[in-house]
Write an enzyme that holds these catalytic residues in place. Structure first.
Site, PDB file in Angstrom:
ATOM      1  N   TYR A  57       0.839  -1.186   0.000  1.00 46.20           N
ATOM      2  CA  TYR A  57       0.000   0.000   0.000  1.00 46.20           C
ATOM      3  C   TYR A  57       0.876   1.238   0.000  1.00 46.20           C
ATOM      4  CZ  TYR A  57      -3.474  -3.431   1.568  1.00 46.20           C
ATOM      5  OH  TYR A  57      -4.288  -4.535   1.692  1.00 46.20           O
ATOM      6  N   HIS A 123       0.128 -12.094   1.152  1.00 48.03           N
ATOM      7  CA  HIS A 123      -0.833 -11.210   0.470  1.00 48.03           C
ATOM      8  C   HIS A 123      -1.623 -11.949  -0.609  1.00 48.03           C
ATOM      9  CE1 HIS A 123      -1.379  -6.637  -0.269  1.00 48.03           C
ATOM     10  NE2 HIS A 123      -2.504  -7.281  -0.504  1.00 48.03           N
ATOM     11  N   SER A 202     -12.951  -5.179   2.228  1.00 48.73           N
ATOM     12  CA  SER A 202     -14.033  -4.590   1.419  1.00 48.73           C
ATOM     13  C   SER A 202     -15.401  -5.051   1.909  1.00 48.73           C
ATOM     14  CB  SER A 202     -13.857  -4.942  -0.059  1.00 48.73           C
ATOM     15  OG  SER A 202     -12.652  -4.427  -0.569  1.00 48.73           O
ATOM     16  N   PRO A 203     -15.659  -4.978   3.215  1.00 47.58           N
ATOM     17  CA  PRO A 203     -16.944  -5.448   3.747  1.00 47.58           C
ATOM     18  C   PRO A 203     -18.115  -4.568   3.320  1.00 47.58           C
ATOM     19  CG  PRO A 203     -15.732  -4.317   5.461  1.00 47.58           C
ATOM     20  CD  PRO A 203     -14.792  -4.454   4.295  1.00 47.58           C
ATOM     21  N   LEU A 204     -17.794  -3.390   2.812  1.00 49.97           N
ATOM     22  CA  LEU A 204     -18.826  -2.491   2.290  1.00 49.97           C
ATOM     23  C   LEU A 204     -18.812  -2.478   0.764  1.00 49.97           C
ATOM     24  CD1 LEU A 204     -18.427   0.416   4.860  1.00 49.97           C
ATOM     25  CD2 LEU A 204     -20.320  -1.212   4.702  1.00 49.97           C
ATOM     26  N   GLY A 205     -18.296  -3.560   0.178  1.00 45.72           N
ATOM     27  CA  GLY A 205     -18.269  -3.639  -1.279  1.00 45.72           C
ATOM     28  C   GLY A 205     -17.463  -2.511  -1.901  1.00 45.72           C
ATOM     29  N   GLY A 207     -17.077   0.352  -0.795  1.00 38.99           N
ATOM     30  CA  GLY A 207     -17.842   1.580  -0.656  1.00 38.99           C
ATOM     31  C   GLY A 207     -19.210   1.534  -1.302  1.00 38.99           C
TER      32      GLY A 207
END
Length: 325
Positions: A57, A123, A202-205, A207
């Protein structure tokens, strides 16, 4: 905030973690370092103890931000980072040779300003290096006190079993949300059988499940390379957000809170790691931990979304090729 144990490993984390990638590596703009540090410290003060970063990152700069931000709280927090991308750049391919793992670990320790890494993930699975060899290298690092727990990311069930036979895998980090439910088929049953925790990224897709993405993204946004985020697919997939918004409205919560609460209700050994650059979004995410979804609620959500087929692949081809099956 409530704590959870990631499987049988004994690794205890806050129910909700913080995915740090977006602080300077997602929308093309990033935060000022001082602001990012302030946000991370606000997260700690609000009960989050689990922070996720990686050498890739930036590369490197995200670990530096995390290290500086969390230094005053080092004994109170769990820091996860990752190895496995060639020259810390996913686009260049994978590299999990033992000598690379060791070199990356030493460099990450310096950037994170610590003498141990709580959770070290591979990763992506490197097809050129047997995962047993990878697990053995991390096992040695654990014996040396430089690492406490071993994790995998986006690994398939067979790979998880092979690695676990050499060094117990404490956590698997893979994408999982109402926007991407593939792990339910084989991965989650495998983790439950082996006593391994699950850390959905990415639990909120990415965003999307917040309902705040309804038009074309800015040109600098890194999500533009993802097929699901073309302008056409963004419009087509609004049907999912609208369905969730109906249920969220009944509960007087946001769609993002519903999406996170849904994950937390799936298994007691799941700890999602949403990321944000805004304090009010951080507080909104944390609010999801107070949402109680009953068995009937979960059934209602499934009934509402089960007939929805989302448009667009998850990744472009070069990234899809790095996913272990």
């Amino acid at each position: 905030m409530q704590k959870r144990k990631l499987g049988n490993s004994g690794l205890e984390v806050s129910a909700l973690g913080f995915g740090c990638m977006g602080l300077n590596f997602l929308d093309g703009k990033g935060m000022e370092k001082k602001e990012a540090i302030t946000l991370l410290r606000n997260a700690v003060e609000r009960g989050i103890t689990f922070f996720d970063t990686a050498e890739a990152y930036g590369p490197y700069t995200n670990e530096e931000i995390v290290g500086e931000a969390l230094l005053p709280y080092r004994k109170e927090v769990i820091i996860a980072t990752k190895f496995g991308c060639k020259e810390a750049k996913p686009a260049l391919g994978l590299d999990s040779r033992p000598e690379t793992i060791r070199a990356v670990t030493e460099a990450s320790l310096k950037r994170l300003k610590t003498d141990y890494i709580d959770l070290l993930y591979q990763h992506r699975v490197d097809p050129q290096v047997p995962v047993e060899e990878v697990a053995g290298t991390v096992k040695d690092l654990i014996r040396e006190g430089k690492v406490k727990y071993f994790g995998l990311s986006e690994a398939g069930a067979k790979t998880i079993r092979k690695a676990h036979s050499v060094q117990p895998v404490s956590a698997l980090q893979s994408e999982y949300s109402l926007f991407w439910r593939e792990p339910e088929d084989e991965i989650i049953p495998t983790l439950e059988e082996l006593g391994i925790g699950f850390v959905p990224f990415s639990p909120l897709g990415k965003g999307f499940l917040t309902g705040m993405i309804s038009t074309k993204l800015e040109e600098v946004d890194r999500r533009n390379i993802l097929p699901r985020f073309t302008e056409e697919n963004i419009k087509a997939n609004q049907v999912l957000v609208k369905a969730l918004a109906e249920i969220a409205g009944q509960k007087k919560i946001t769609t993002g809170q519903l999406a996170l609460a849904w994950l937390l209700a799936r298994k007691p050994w799941i700890s999602p790691i949403p990321g944000t650059t805004k304090l009010h979004r951080l507080e909104e995410n944390i609010g999801s931990t107070d949402v109680v979804l009953t068995v009937d609620d979960l059934a209602a959500i499934d009934a509402k979304v089960s007939g929805i087929t989302l448009a667009g692949d998850r990744y472009p081809q070069f990234l899809e090729e790095q996913i272990d099956r």
